[in-house]
Every structure is written in structure tokens, then in C-alpha cells.
Design an enzyme around this catalytic site. Structure first.
Site, short mmCIF file in Angstrom:
data_model
loop_
_atom_site.label_atom_id
_atom_site.label_comp_id
_atom_site.label_asym_id
_atom_site.label_seq_id
_atom_site.Cartn_x
_atom_site.Cartn_y
_atom_site.Cartn_z
N ASP A 8 -0.25 5.25 0.80
CA ASP A 8 -0.46 6.27 1.82
C ASP A 8 -0.62 5.63 3.19
OD1 ASP A 8 -0.70 8.97 2.56
OD2 ASP A 8 -2.86 8.76 2.72
N ASP A 39 0.85 -1.19 0.00
CA ASP A 39 0.00 0.00 0.00
C ASP A 39 0.89 1.24 0.00
OD1 ASP A 39 -2.52 1.50 0.48
OD2 ASP A 39 -1.60 1.88 2.43
N ASP A 98 -1.37 -0.48 6.08
CA ASP A 98 -1.62 0.14 7.37
C ASP A 98 -3.10 0.11 7.77
OD1 ASP A 98 -2.09 2.15 5.22
OD2 ASP A 98 -2.66 3.42 6.93
#
Length: 351
Positions: free
Chosen positions: A16, A14, A211
Site C-alpha cells: 500500500d 511494500d 513509501d
């Protein structure tokens, strides 16, 4: 001793919150990714963001120091366009709700773009900060008339420097409410984007890194790949404990530096120096001092998660037994009072 990188030939990462936050790289992320590349583990950058071209995403990553080319980037707009191409004849008119980058992906798979909702045989919807009522109204008309409807993602919020703001999922919800229909979904946690990324890489053993429990981890679980949750972005320790099975990560780490640690040290399991057990009042009791651990608080979380997930799971209060346990619980931000919860988390609640 082997480490996590030894077991995987590609990282499906991922962006951001995992590799960068705002305009800057997450501390240590560039070193971790470049170190993985030196050892032969490629990174494919997998993003639900459909508003930017892959070449622009790669350019941004390269500016930050990541080893990235256009071919290393997979976006939800690419996955959405591929889904449409599989269902529609060449040249079919598609109503695009999103940016020019999304429209270019649609054209690139042999379809055409139309602004006429009455003539559209499909609607594809991705995030754009300029989406307004008229675009959503046109999409509703086309979808209600039976057009194929593909959403690039259904993320309810978009992380920004001003905090979470409405994401594509919020706009999709408008059309869903007005049309009474459900879209096909290309991005995480739906499996299409990650499957396409893994296929493009040609790798055999991928690791999904992210995240967020409700996109990255749930998406990795949906395609039966191991997952690594890093605490550099959205989801936190309380959410991990409360996570239902579909959102539970294989490994837990502070950041991407953990890629060079043994996998067994990162998995939820009993950890030296800590004891976790169910309490009589529905709590989890943490005792011990974490002696010898390089990261006592995270090892406490791994121990707690292993015990809690083996039981009923769900939201829970943690009762620390002793000063070291109290420090670990406070550092992790785990609920200890009568009001157990995940701090208003959307990543667990939305699942």
C-alpha cells in the site's frame, strides 16, 4: 550503462502506497514490476498487514496486473506464527487477537488456537477491524500472566480511503499500557519479516522498496539491505531531510520507474546544476538552476540530503537562492519559514 535492477536479484516491495493505493495500482508500478521480472529480478511482496491470507493478497495483486502468486507474498502474520513456533512446543494454545487469516497461520505451524486467556501460553496480535474491548482485555490478562506476546506489527495508523485510521500498533498500545509489558514484533521495521522474505526468495542481493521511512526504510536498514524510497505514499521530502540515520534511504525516487535508472543518479549526493550548503543561521541554502536534470526538484533534494546528513541532521529550514531554487523548494514542500518541521509527520516522529 548499468541500472538499479542490474545490482539486485530480488525486490522486497511494500504494497500500500508503493504498488497500489486503495483499489488501484500506483501509476507505472505494474510496468516496473513486470519489466523487472522480464529481466530476471523477482518481486517478493512484503506486507505488515496481517488481516488477509497470502493467497488473497496475491489474488488482489494479480487482478491489478502484477506477476504474483501465493509463494511471492510474505505477511507479518506468517512471520509472527514462525516466531511463536520457535518458542513453543507443538500444540501449545495461543490466544489470537486478529482475523481468521492470522489464526490459520498459527494452526499451520502446529499450534492451537484458544479463546481462554487463562489457558493461553502465548498471544499473537494482528490488525482486525472487528477487534473490541473484550479481545483486548483477554489479551491483557494472558500477557500479564506471562504469556509470550508477539505483535504482527506496531504501525500506529492504517492508510485508508478515509485517511489514516488506527492501526495494529494503536491496539498493541492498549495492551502495552494495561499490562506493562512489551511485545516481540514480527513486521517491519523489526527484521524478522524481511529476513524471512529474503530467505524464501533464495536471492543474494535484495533491494527493499517502500513509501514509509519508519517501516520500509528502517526495516531495510535493520537487515543491512539497500533501500529505495518512492514518493507515492506516506513519507515526503521534508521527512527525508529530517530523518535520523536509521530511517535514511539509500536511494530516492518519484516512483518505481526509477528501477531502470543508474543507481548513482538516485543516491543522495551532489547533483549537477545544484549547490547545497549550510547557512549561517542553521538553515540549508539551495542555489543553482538544476540545468540538464530530468527531475530538478528531486535532484535538489538529493543534494540537500547529502549535505544535511553529513552534518548534524534533524529538522531544518531550506533557504532558496534564486527563482529556480525557490521553485524546487516549493515543489518539494520543504519548510522555509521560522517554524521548521515535517508537517506533523508520524513516520519520523514515531521513530
Amino acid at each position: 550503462m548499468s541500472d538499479l535492477l542490474d545490482a539486485h536479484d530480488v525486490l522486497l516491495a511494500d504494497l500500500d502506497g508503493t504498488l497500489y493505493r486503495g483499489r488501484g495500482a500506483v501509476p507505472g508500478a505494474v510496468d516496473a514490476v513486470t519489466g523487472a521480472a522480464r529481466r530476471g529480478t523477482r518481486t517478493v511482496y512484503v506486507t505488515n498487514n496481517a488481516s488477509r491470507r497470502p493467497v488473497d493478497v496475491a489474488g488482489h495483486l494479480a487482478e491489478l496486473g502484477f506477476p504474483a502468486t501465493e509463494q511471492d507474498v510474505m505477511t507479518s502474520s506468517q512471520a509472527a506464527a514462525a516466531m511463536l513456533a520457535e518458542q513453543l512446543p507443538v500444540g501449545s494454545p495461543v490466544l489470537v487477537v486478529g482475523t481468521e487469516a492470522l489464526a490459520e497461520e498459527v494452526i499451520g505451524v502446529g499450534l492451537t488456537v484458544t479463546t481462554d486467556p487463562d489457558g493461553a501460553v502465548a498471544v499473537v496480535q494482528g490488525h482486525s477491524p472487528d477487534t473490541g474491548w473484550r479481545a483486548l482485555a483477554d489479551a491483557t490478562v494472558a500477557v500479564r500472566a506471562g504469556a509470550v506476546w508477539v505483535a504482527c506489527n506496531i504501525d500506529p495508523t492504517l492508510p485508508t480511503e478515509r485517511g489514516p485510521l488506527p492501526g495494529n500498533g494503536s491496539m498493541v498500545a492498549v495492551v502495552r499500557t494495561a499490562s506493562g509489558r512489551e511485545p516481540q514484533v514480527a513486521g517491519k521495521p523489526a527484521p524478522r519479516l524481511l529476513r524471512d522474505a529474503l530467505r524464501r526468495s533464495g536471492a543474494r542481493s535484495g533491494l527493499v522498496v517502500g513509501d514509509r521511512l519508519d517501516t520500509d526504510i528502517e526495516g531495510g536498514n535493520a537487515v543491512d539491505l539497500p533501500t529505495l524510497l518512492v514518493f507515492t505514499g506516506v513519507s515526503g521530502p521534508a521527512e527525508v531531510l529530517a530523518a535520523p540515520p536509521a530511517l535514511r534511504p539509500t536511494y530516492l525516487a518519484a516512483d518505481l520507474a526509477a528501477l531502470t535508472r543508474p543507481a548513482a543518479e538516485l543516491a543522495p549526493a551532489a547533483r549537477p546544476g545544484w549547490q547545497a550548503q549550510p547557512g549561517d543561521d542553521g538553515t540549508l541554502v539551495l542555489s543553482g538552476d538544476g540545468a540538464g536534470s530530468p527531475e530538478p526538484a528531486l535532484d535538489a533534494l538529493r543534494a540537500l540530503a547529502a549535505v544535511h546528513w553529513a552534518g548534524k541532521g534533524g529538522e531544518v529550514r531550506v533557504q532558496p537562492d534564486g527563482p529556480a531554487a525557490e521553485r524546487a523548494v516549493n515543489e518539494l514542500g520543504l519548510p522555509t519559514g521560522a517554524d521548521a518541521g515535517t508537517g506533523g509527520s508520524t513516520t519520523v516522529a514515531s521513530a
